[in-house]
Write a protein that holds these residues in place. Structure first.
Motif, PDB file in Angstrom:
ATOM      1  N   PHE A  48       0.856  -1.189   0.000  1.00 56.33           N
ATOM      2  CA  PHE A  48       0.000   0.000   0.000  1.00 56.33           C
ATOM      3  C   PHE A  48       0.892   1.239   0.000  1.00 56.33           C
ATOM      4  O   PHE A  48       1.650   1.471   0.937  1.00 56.33           O
ATOM      5  CB  PHE A  48      -0.925  -0.003   1.225  1.00 56.33           C
ATOM      6  CG  PHE A  48      -2.069  -0.951   1.083  1.00 56.33           C
ATOM      7  CD1 PHE A  48      -3.270  -0.542   0.528  1.00 56.33           C
ATOM      8  CD2 PHE A  48      -1.929  -2.277   1.474  1.00 56.33           C
ATOM      9  CE1 PHE A  48      -4.325  -1.427   0.373  1.00 56.33           C
ATOM     10  CE2 PHE A  48      -2.982  -3.176   1.324  1.00 56.33           C
ATOM     11  CZ  PHE A  48      -4.177  -2.747   0.770  1.00 56.33           C
ATOM     12  N   GLN A  49       0.815   2.016  -1.075  1.00 58.34           N
ATOM     13  CA  GLN A  49       1.618   3.247  -1.221  1.00 58.34           C
ATOM     14  C   GLN A  49       1.156   3.962  -2.491  1.00 58.34           C
ATOM     15  O   GLN A  49       0.259   3.489  -3.189  1.00 58.34           O
ATOM     16  CB  GLN A  49       3.129   2.924  -1.292  1.00 58.34           C
ATOM     17  CG  GLN A  49       3.520   1.593  -1.903  1.00 58.34           C
ATOM     18  CD  GLN A  49       3.582   1.545  -3.405  1.00 58.34           C
ATOM     19  OE1 GLN A  49       3.032   2.386  -4.098  1.00 58.34           O
ATOM     20  NE2 GLN A  49       4.226   0.531  -3.936  1.00 58.34           N
ATOM     21  N   ASP A  50       1.777   5.112  -2.752  1.00 57.47           N
ATOM     22  CA  ASP A  50       1.454   5.829  -3.990  1.00 57.47           C
ATOM     23  C   ASP A  50       2.707   6.078  -4.819  1.00 57.47           C
ATOM     24  O   ASP A  50       2.781   7.054  -5.557  1.00 57.47           O
ATOM     25  CB  ASP A  50       0.732   7.148  -3.684  1.00 57.47           C
ATOM     26  CG  ASP A  50       1.570   8.078  -2.817  1.00 57.47           C
ATOM     27  OD1 ASP A  50       2.704   7.708  -2.451  1.00 57.47           O
ATOM     28  OD2 ASP A  50       1.097   9.195  -2.524  1.00 57.47           O
ATOM     29  N   CYS A  51       3.688   5.177  -4.700  1.00 57.29           N
ATOM     30  CA  CYS A  51       4.936   5.332  -5.480  1.00 57.29           C
ATOM     31  C   CYS A  51       4.640   5.347  -6.977  1.00 57.29           C
ATOM     32  O   CYS A  51       5.316   6.033  -7.745  1.00 57.29           O
ATOM     33  CB  CYS A  51       5.914   4.202  -5.155  1.00 57.29           C
ATOM     34  SG  CYS A  51       6.365   4.083  -3.426  1.00 57.29           S
ATOM     35  N   TRP A  52       3.625   4.566  -7.415  1.00 53.87           N
ATOM     36  CA  TRP A  52       3.252   4.488  -8.833  1.00 53.87           C
ATOM     37  C   TRP A  52       2.802   5.844  -9.366  1.00 53.87           C
ATOM     38  O   TRP A  52       2.891   6.103 -10.561  1.00 53.87           O
ATOM     39  CB  TRP A  52       2.131   3.456  -9.013  1.00 53.87           C
ATOM     40  CG  TRP A  52       1.043   3.611  -7.985  1.00 53.87           C
ATOM     41  CD1 TRP A  52       1.031   3.063  -6.724  1.00 53.87           C
ATOM     42  CD2 TRP A  52      -0.142   4.383  -8.088  1.00 53.87           C
ATOM     43  NE1 TRP A  52      -0.093   3.449  -6.036  1.00 53.87           N
ATOM     44  CE2 TRP A  52      -0.838   4.258  -6.854  1.00 53.87           C
ATOM     45  CE3 TRP A  52      -0.711   5.166  -9.095  1.00 53.87           C
ATOM     46  CZ2 TRP A  52      -2.053   4.884  -6.600  1.00 53.87           C
ATOM     47  CZ3 TRP A  52      -1.921   5.794  -8.839  1.00 53.87           C
ATOM     48  CH2 TRP A  52      -2.581   5.646  -7.608  1.00 53.87           C
TER      49      TRP A  52
ATOM     50  N   GLN B 189       6.086   8.780  -7.514  1.00 55.05           N
ATOM     51  CA  GLN B 189       7.427   8.479  -8.008  1.00 55.05           C
ATOM     52  C   GLN B 189       8.513   9.056  -7.093  1.00 55.05           C
ATOM     53  O   GLN B 189       8.219   9.612  -6.038  1.00 55.05           O
ATOM     54  CB  GLN B 189       7.591   8.945  -9.445  1.00 55.05           C
ATOM     55  CG  GLN B 189       6.498   8.392 -10.356  1.00 55.05           C
ATOM     56  CD  GLN B 189       6.927   8.230 -11.772  1.00 55.05           C
ATOM     57  OE1 GLN B 189       7.759   8.960 -12.268  1.00 55.05           O
ATOM     58  NE2 GLN B 189       6.347   7.248 -12.447  1.00 55.05           N
ATOM     59  N   TRP B 190       9.760   8.909  -7.498  1.00 55.28           N
ATOM     60  CA  TRP B 190      10.912   9.314  -6.690  1.00 55.28           C
ATOM     61  C   TRP B 190      11.832  10.205  -7.521  1.00 55.28           C
ATOM     62  O   TRP B 190      11.654  10.316  -8.731  1.00 55.28           O
ATOM     63  CB  TRP B 190      11.688   8.069  -6.211  1.00 55.28           C
ATOM     64  CG  TRP B 190      10.945   7.292  -5.170  1.00 55.28           C
ATOM     65  CD1 TRP B 190       9.869   6.479  -5.390  1.00 55.28           C
ATOM     66  CD2 TRP B 190      11.180   7.264  -3.767  1.00 55.28           C
ATOM     67  NE1 TRP B 190       9.431   5.948  -4.193  1.00 55.28           N
ATOM     68  CE2 TRP B 190      10.220   6.410  -3.182  1.00 55.28           C
ATOM     69  CE3 TRP B 190      12.116   7.874  -2.927  1.00 55.28           C
ATOM     70  CZ2 TRP B 190      10.169   6.139  -1.820  1.00 55.28           C
ATOM     71  CZ3 TRP B 190      12.071   7.608  -1.559  1.00 55.28           C
ATOM     72  CH2 TRP B 190      11.104   6.760  -1.016  1.00 55.28           C
ATOM     73  N   ASN B 191      12.843  10.775  -6.866  1.00 52.01           N
ATOM     74  CA  ASN B 191      13.847  11.607  -7.554  1.00 52.01           C
ATOM     75  C   ASN B 191      13.186  12.675  -8.424  1.00 52.01           C
ATOM     76  O   ASN B 191      13.272  12.651  -9.643  1.00 52.01           O
ATOM     77  CB  ASN B 191      14.799  10.732  -8.392  1.00 52.01           C
ATOM     78  CG  ASN B 191      15.517   9.721  -7.534  1.00 52.01           C
ATOM     79  OD1 ASN B 191      15.818   9.983  -6.381  1.00 52.01           O
ATOM     80  ND2 ASN B 191      15.769   8.542  -8.073  1.00 52.01           N
TER      81      ASN B 191
ATOM     82  N   TYR C 174      10.322   5.329 -10.606  1.00 51.34           N
ATOM     83  CA  TYR C 174      10.224   4.547  -9.370  1.00 51.34           C
ATOM     84  C   TYR C 174      10.527   3.088  -9.689  1.00 51.34           C
ATOM     85  O   TYR C 174      10.721   2.718 -10.858  1.00 51.34           O
ATOM     86  CB  TYR C 174       8.863   4.731  -8.689  1.00 51.34           C
ATOM     87  CG  TYR C 174       7.760   3.823  -9.191  1.00 51.34           C
ATOM     88  CD1 TYR C 174       7.175   4.005 -10.441  1.00 51.34           C
ATOM     89  CD2 TYR C 174       7.292   2.779  -8.400  1.00 51.34           C
ATOM     90  CE1 TYR C 174       6.166   3.169 -10.881  1.00 51.34           C
ATOM     91  CE2 TYR C 174       6.276   1.946  -8.837  1.00 51.34           C
ATOM     92  CZ  TYR C 174       5.714   2.143 -10.083  1.00 51.34           C
ATOM     93  OH  TYR C 174       4.715   1.321 -10.523  1.00 51.34           O
ATOM     94  N   CYS C 175      10.581   2.269  -8.642  1.00 54.13           N
ATOM     95  CA  CYS C 175      11.147   0.919  -8.753  1.00 54.13           C
ATOM     96  C   CYS C 175      10.635   0.152  -9.969  1.00 54.13           C
ATOM     97  O   CYS C 175      11.412  -0.235 -10.847  1.00 54.13           O
ATOM     98  CB  CYS C 175      10.858   0.153  -7.465  1.00 54.13           C
ATOM     99  SG  CYS C 175      11.350   1.078  -5.990  1.00 54.13           S
ATOM    100  N   ILE C 176       9.316  -0.085 -10.038  1.00 53.26           N
ATOM    101  CA  ILE C 176       8.774  -0.952 -11.089  1.00 53.26           C
ATOM    102  C   ILE C 176       8.977  -0.341 -12.470  1.00 53.26           C
ATOM    103  O   ILE C 176       9.318  -1.042 -13.427  1.00 53.26           O
ATOM    104  CB  ILE C 176       7.286  -1.250 -10.803  1.00 53.26           C
ATOM    105  CG1 ILE C 176       7.197  -2.173  -9.584  1.00 53.26           C
ATOM    106  CG2 ILE C 176       6.601  -1.873 -12.016  1.00 53.26           C
ATOM    107  CD1 ILE C 176       5.786  -2.443  -9.094  1.00 53.26           C
TER     108      ILE C 176
HETATM  109  S1  SF4 Z   1       9.904  -1.016  -3.102  1.00 53.06           S
HETATM  110 FE1  SF4 Z   1       9.746   0.877  -4.340  1.00 53.06          FE
HETATM  111  S2  SF4 Z   1       7.661   0.872  -5.180  1.00 53.06           S
HETATM  112 FE2  SF4 Z   1       7.712  -0.633  -3.522  1.00 53.06          FE
HETATM  113  S3  SF4 Z   1       7.000   0.482  -1.696  1.00 53.06           S
HETATM  114 FE3  SF4 Z   1       9.231   0.598  -1.695  1.00 53.06          FE
HETATM  115  S4  SF4 Z   1       9.731   2.516  -2.764  1.00 53.06           S
HETATM  116 FE4  SF4 Z   1       7.589   2.041  -3.232  1.00 53.06          FE
END
Ligand code: SF4
Ligand code: SF4
Length: 321
Positions: free
Chosen positions: A274-278, A281-283, A288-290
């Motif tokens: 559960f997060q909103d990285c999608w 994003q980062w940087n 982001y990772c995926i």
């Molecule tokens: S591994 Fe990457 S996409 Fe997954 S929760 Fe952590 S920062 Fe977010």
């Protein structure tokens, strides 16, 4: 880094507007709250609410992440909006002077307490001591007079990677998914967890600004994570979800024909993350990772890392063989 010696412009009204916009966007708030946040920042900036930032069993990655560039920069936010009274990595003072800054701030009370790193409990906390005191005692002492506690990163939220070691490392409230009640004696105050490894600088800035504006924690889930950041599942929002449904999986990273396929057979834990990285994003929102072709290891989750390792192996039963 000695923050006090960095040349930097003072924050002005335009900067406050930018911080307010970032907070509104980051937390999914109504645009109508923008002026209220700007007003609150203009009011609190001269008073500079005190902040204590402690670090225990961790790698300083969350400090690094927070100091990564934002616009306006985290350094400006730290020095012009709040008063960072104690931070082992970033403060200019050292030794007794640093210790005194911490003691004096605790005595005055009413500060924001940020905790980075896990809290080792084994052998009466002796695995982590600072200035002759165990980290568990420093956290207890600092938590008593804090107005709000913000745990940055997976370690201080749930124990993170150190939880899988021999030190009985826990987060401030949680040992993995379980509440441990070690700090039940410090009195009631909001406790906000901002996991991921490391913390995301936007989530931290927006949380601090939200607290300074509204005087309370944002709406949170059962793990004390703000719903605005941790309310949605990676797997349900993944750009590779179509590949998952079509059962097109990466089995060989070296095969260019498999680029963009679902990463579940390479250990992706997106179905529990559960997060909103999608979206966030980062940087500076660049990737982001995926999206970079790396499986999500669910570092936003209390299970990380003890129950989710080995990270890049398909050990979870998601119904995919
Ligand atoms: S591994 Fe990457 S996409 Fe997954 S929760 Fe952590 S920062 Fe977010
Ligand atoms: S398993 Fe991972 S890569 Fe595949 S769709 Fe779910 S989140 Fe995306």
């Amino acid at each position: 880094m000695d923050l006090a010696t960095l040349a930097r412009p003072q924050l002005n009204r335009r900067d406050f507007v930018k911080i307010a916009s970032l907070t509104v966007a980051a937390m999914g708030l109504s645009q109508a709250l923008n002026p209220r946040i700007v007003e609150a920042l203009e009011q609190v900036a001269p008073a500079k609410p005190p902040v204590i930032w402690l670090e225990g069993q961790g790698c300083t990655g969350c400090t690094e992440s927070f100091l990564n560039n934002l616009e306006p920069s985290a350094v400006s936010i730290l020095l012009d909006t709040i008063s960072l009274r104690y931070h082992e990595t970033a403060m200019a003072a050292s030794g007794h002077q640093a210790d005194k800054a911490l003691t004096d701030t605790i005595k005055a009370g009413g500060y924001v307490l940020v905790i980075e790193g896990a809290i080792p409990l084994a052998q009466n906390g002796k695995f982590c001591t600072i200035a002759g005191k165990t980290f568990v005692d420093i956290v207890r002492e600092s938590a008593k007079n804090a107005a709000v506690i913000i745990n940055v990163g997976a370690c201080s939220s749930f124990g993170g990677i150190p939880r899988s070691g021999p030190t009985d490392a826990v987060g401030y409230l949680f040992r993995g998914k379980e509440l441990h009640h070690v700090f039940d004696d410090v009195g009631n105050k909001p406790v906000i967890n901002l996991p991921t490894c490391p913390v995301h600088n936007e989530r931290l800035v927006a949380t601090i600004v939200y607290y300074l504006t509204f005087g309370k924690a944002p709406e949170m889930d059962n793990y004390h994570r703000p719903l605005a950041f941790y309310g949605k599942l990676q797997h349900d929002n993944c750009a590779r979800r179509g590949q998952f449904e079509a059962r097109r999986f990466v089995t060989d990273f070296k095969d260019p024909a498999q680029q963009g396929r679902c990463l579940i057979l390479k250990g992706c834990k997106g179905p529990i993350a559960f997060q909103d990285c999608w979206e966030r994003q980062w940087n500076q929102r660049s990737n982001y990772c995926i999206q970079a072709g790396v499986p999500c290891v669910a570092c936003s989750q209390p299970e990380f890392y003890q129950e989710t390792s080995p990270l890049y192996a398909h050990d979870y039963d998601f119904g995919v063989k």
